[in-house]
Structures are given as structure tokens and as C-alpha cells.
Design an enzyme around this catalytic site. Structure first.
Site, PDB file in Angstrom:
ATOM      1  N   ASP A   1       0.695  -1.444  -0.107  1.00  0.00           N
ATOM      2  CA  ASP A   1      -0.022   0.039   0.065  1.00  0.00           C
ATOM      3  C   ASP A   1       1.031   1.257   0.312  1.00  0.00           C
ATOM      4  O   ASP A   1       2.116   1.200   0.481  1.00  0.00           O
ATOM      5  CB  ASP A   1      -0.944   0.151   1.298  1.00  0.00           C
ATOM      6  CG  ASP A   1      -2.129  -1.062   1.209  1.00  0.00           C
ATOM      7  OD1 ASP A   1      -2.289  -1.609   0.246  1.00  0.00           O
ATOM      8  OD2 ASP A   1      -2.370  -1.550   2.229  1.00  0.00           O
TER       9      ASP A   1
ATOM     10  N   ASP B   1      -7.030  -1.453  -4.452  1.00  0.00           N
ATOM     11  CA  ASP B   1      -7.997  -0.707  -3.461  1.00  0.00           C
ATOM     12  C   ASP B   1      -9.013   0.046  -4.190  1.00  0.00           C
ATOM     13  O   ASP B   1     -10.080   0.176  -3.905  1.00  0.00           O
ATOM     14  CB  ASP B   1      -7.370  -0.421  -2.316  1.00  0.00           C
ATOM     15  CG  ASP B   1      -6.591  -1.388  -1.609  1.00  0.00           C
ATOM     16  OD1 ASP B   1      -6.712  -2.607  -1.670  1.00  0.00           O
ATOM     17  OD2 ASP B   1      -5.622  -0.922  -0.780  1.00  0.00           O
TER      18      ASP B   1
END
Length: 163
Positions: free
Chosen positions: A111, A129
């Protein structure tokens, strides 16, 4: 085929941006893009959203495979003639596969998009995401449009509106 191209684009963009982060930043390193709003932060997640279910990789493998198969089924069965539905499913497919690749190859998800929204420190996320969230929002819009269309059709057949 068009929808699969969207999914492939999402996967490639997701994996390329993650590769850039892994190869150019130290874990925990952060680069300010817009002070107090947007940062690029090298982060890893071994769980799901907000770090829940840490270390349950087998569960993520099973769930993701089921989700991918279901999305592909709906792409073939339900998306014909419904561009918004097809795009939403393609984004969700690309996002699911993007994070699945991380879980299989790295045993964690990379991330890097770190935001503060109205002073709320939002969990760090990635392109996959984002594609998943946008796909779900578009799917909800499609469902609302379908519901509205079926109500209008029903009202037209009955000739009156009942609440």
C-alpha cells in the site's frame, strides 16, 4: 473483451506502482504530495481493509478466487448491453487480481496512497483498492438505475403509482 482490457490495465497499473514503491522507498518512508492531505507512504498489509484478519492468507486466497470466478461469471452473463455494469465488474476484477498477486508473491499487500480526509488519517491503500471501491460504487449506481427502471416499467404497466 473490452472489460478484460480494463481489468488488465488496472492490474498492470497497480503492479507497476507497487513495484516502484518496493524498489524506490524504504518501508515506512513517506513523501509529501500535498501537506496534511496526500502522501506516498511505503506500507505493507498482511490483512484486509484497515488491517483486519492479519496473517489469514489462506482465507484471502479462497475468498479472492471465489470473487474472481463470480465476477467473471457476471461479466459474461449480466454485463451484456450494460456498459456501467461491465466497467464496474472490470474494475473490481482488476482490483481483486492486483491484490491477489501481492498476497501470492509477497505474502502481503503493498500500500502507498496515504490521505488525511478532514483530519482523519485514512488507512493507506493502493490502486487495486481504489479500483475495487470505484467498481463497487459504480455497481451500486447500476443497481439503483435497474431498480428505478423496473419501477418505471411496473408503473407503466399498471397505469398508476402506488406507494
Amino acid at each position: 473483451m473490452f472489460y478484460y482490457l480494463i481489468a488488465i490495465f488496472v492490474i498492470l497499473l497497480d503492479q507497476f506502482t507497487k513495484w516502484l514503491i518496493v524498489n524506490n522507498m524504504f518501508l515506512g518512508e513517506s513523501i509529501t504530495i500535498i501537506n496534511n492531505v496526500l502522501y506516498i507512504t511505503s506500507h505493507r498489509n498482511r490483512g484486509a481493509a484497515w488491517g483486519i484478519l492479519q496473517g489469514q492468507m489462506w482465507l484471502f486466497y479462497v475468498i479472492t478466487i471465489v470473487v474472481i470466478v463470480a465476477i467473471m461469471f457476471y461479466l459474461h452473463k449480466a454485463a451484456r448491453g450494460k456498459m456501467l455494469l461491465g466497467v464496474s465488474l472490470a474494475l473490481m476484477l482488476g482490483g481483486a487480481i492486483g491484490n491477489f498477486i501481492d498476497r501470492v508473491l509477497r505474502k502481503e499487500v503493498v500500500d502507498f496512497i496515504h490521505t488525511y480526509i478532514f483530519n482523519y488519517n485514512f488507512p493507506v491503500f493502493n490502486i487495486a483498492d481504489s479500483a475495487l471501491v470505484i467498481g463497487v460504487i459504480l455497481l451500486m449506481i447500476q443497481m439503483l438505475l435497474d431498480e428505478r427502471g423496473s419501477k418505471e416499467k411496473s408503473y407503466g404497466e399498471n397505469g398508476t403509482h402506488h406507494s
